[in-house]
Design an enzyme around this catalytic site. Structure first.
Site, mmCIF file in Angstrom:
data_model
loop_
_atom_site.group_PDB
_atom_site.id
_atom_site.type_symbol
_atom_site.label_atom_id
_atom_site.label_comp_id
_atom_site.label_asym_id
_atom_site.label_seq_id
_atom_site.Cartn_x
_atom_site.Cartn_y
_atom_site.Cartn_z
ATOM 1 C CB ILE A 127 -0.914 0.110 1.015
ATOM 2 C CG1 ILE A 127 -2.093 -0.973 1.252
ATOM 3 C CG2 ILE A 127 -0.995 1.492 1.725
ATOM 4 C CD1 ILE A 127 -2.746 -0.936 1.672
ATOM 5 C CB VAL A 130 0.161 0.988 -4.720
ATOM 6 C CG1 VAL A 130 -0.969 2.384 -4.999
ATOM 7 C CG2 VAL A 130 0.323 -0.344 -5.019
ATOM 8 C CD GLU A 131 -2.393 5.305 -1.751
ATOM 9 O OE1 GLU A 131 -2.522 6.557 -1.845
ATOM 10 O OE2 GLU A 131 -3.529 4.751 -1.318
ATOM 11 C CB THR A 132 3.781 8.219 -1.486
ATOM 12 O OG1 THR A 132 4.279 7.011 -0.104
ATOM 13 C CG2 THR A 132 2.598 8.260 -0.861
ATOM 14 C CE1 TYR A 319 -4.408 1.925 -3.405
ATOM 15 C CE2 TYR A 319 -5.503 0.479 -2.324
ATOM 16 C CZ TYR A 319 -4.262 1.492 -3.053
ATOM 17 O OH TYR A 319 -3.398 1.701 -1.717
#
Length: 342
Positions: A127, A130-132, A319
């Site tokens: 997570i 994928v996010e940052t 996602y």
């Protein structure tokens, strides 16, 4: 000629004056807008904010055209939804390598988060990846300006973003910082795990024990907060996330039922959904997931409750599947390396 020259000069100035005044009008619009004033009054009455202080904060920002452009769904054929294109952005060698480094550096924290919240390290790492990309791309938009732009200039989701703007101001006050100084994404998400303000206030935890939550600079707080977020939304420790599936017949009716697991694998099997080996999960609830790529055969999967929980972080099956597949790749590499070292 002089008269003509003056006319041309005034004509040019007349063309420039609206541009020169546009920024002033945009800045004033937030502080003078009746809807903004109603919001400010509500913040004063509900939460005790100083009206003049909020007026000065709104006077310091203007509607951000870039934010409003980025938030709108893509409309051109070249940007239509494609699972394979989406997957390539997140499940790739760079994010896998970065994920291994992040896992190596923060292994003890990830183990502690799993022990407390039941979420495995690979899912937390995926997570954040994928996010940052492990904190490398947290966004440099002014979150106050971004949320105000969306709250007052983006009608389709104005109510949601006004709620987030309220939460941002409360969060800033609780942490003794100016809302104008907080940076994040164009949609108002913040820090290593990209929490919206409401999520940070509701789910974020001080995981490094320094008596404050810092999702921008503390990997520990980010790890604990991601794990707690998933746990609060119903993560089931040790339960599966998704399995590949094949569909006999037209899947339209099943897909129309959404991605929340409502029927058992056995019931879905009676409706034409085939999975390779789900004997142990026949009575577990699942939902049919379609991953569409233009010009290619659609991929079908069964998503279990944990898959649905990941979509509470970002309400997209693309996602959630990217997180799942990146997590699987990270775990496989780590397990293979540990096996080779024995």
């Amino acid at each position: 000629m002089k008269r003509l020259g003056k006319a041309l000069l005034f004509g040019l100035l007349g063309g420039l004056l609206p541009l020169a005044g546009h920024g002033e009008q945009a800045t004033e619009r937030f502080s003078k807008d009746p809807e903004v004033q109603a919001f400010i009054l509500n913040m004063h009455e509900q939460h005790g904010f100083d009206i003049s202080h909020l007026n000065s904060q709104f006077a310091a920002i203007q509607s951000n055209a870039t934010v409003l452009r980025l938030i709108r769904p893509a409309t051109s054929p070249g940007t239509q939804r494609s699972w394979q294109r989406y997957r390539q952005r997140f499940v790739n060698g760079r994010r896998q390598a970065g994920g291994q480094s992040f896992w190596n550096e923060h292994g003890a924290l990830l183990q502690r988060a799993e022990a407390i919240y039941g979420v495995p390290p690979e899912v937390i790492v995926a997570i954040i990846g994928v996010e940052t990309e492990y904190g490398q791309n947290m966004g440099n938009f002014g979150v106050f300006e971004a949320l105000a732009s969306l709250a007052f200039d983006y009608p389709p989701r104005a109510e949601f973003f006004r709620g987030e703007l309220e939460q941002l101001l409360l969060l800033a006050r609780e942490n003794g910082v100016s809302a104008l100084d907080i940076k994040g994404s164009y949609a108002g998400a913040m820090g290593i795990p990209q929490f919206m303000p409401s999520s940070q206030r509701r789910y974020a935890v001080d995981f490094d024990g320094d008596d404050r939550v810092d999702l921008r600079n503390s990997a520990a707080d980010a790890i604990g907060s991601v794990a707690r977020y998933l746990q609060q939304y119903g993560w089931q420790k040790g339960a599966p996330i998704a399995v590949p599936a094949r569909v006999n017949g037209n899947p339209a009716a099943l897909l129309a039922e959404g991605i929340k697991p409502e029927q058992t694998v056995r019931q879905l099997g009676a409706r034409g959904v085939v999975v390779a080996s789900a004997a142990d999960d026949d009575d577990r609830k699942a939902a049919l997931i379609d991953l569409v790529t233009p010009g290619e055969a659609t991929e079908y999967w069964l998503g279990f409750d944990n898959f649905y929980v990941i979509t509470r972080y970002n309400r997209s099956s693309f996602y959630a599947m990217s997180v799942f597949q990146l997590a699987e790749a990270l775990r496989e590499v780590r397990n293979n390396r540990q096996a080779a070292e024995r």
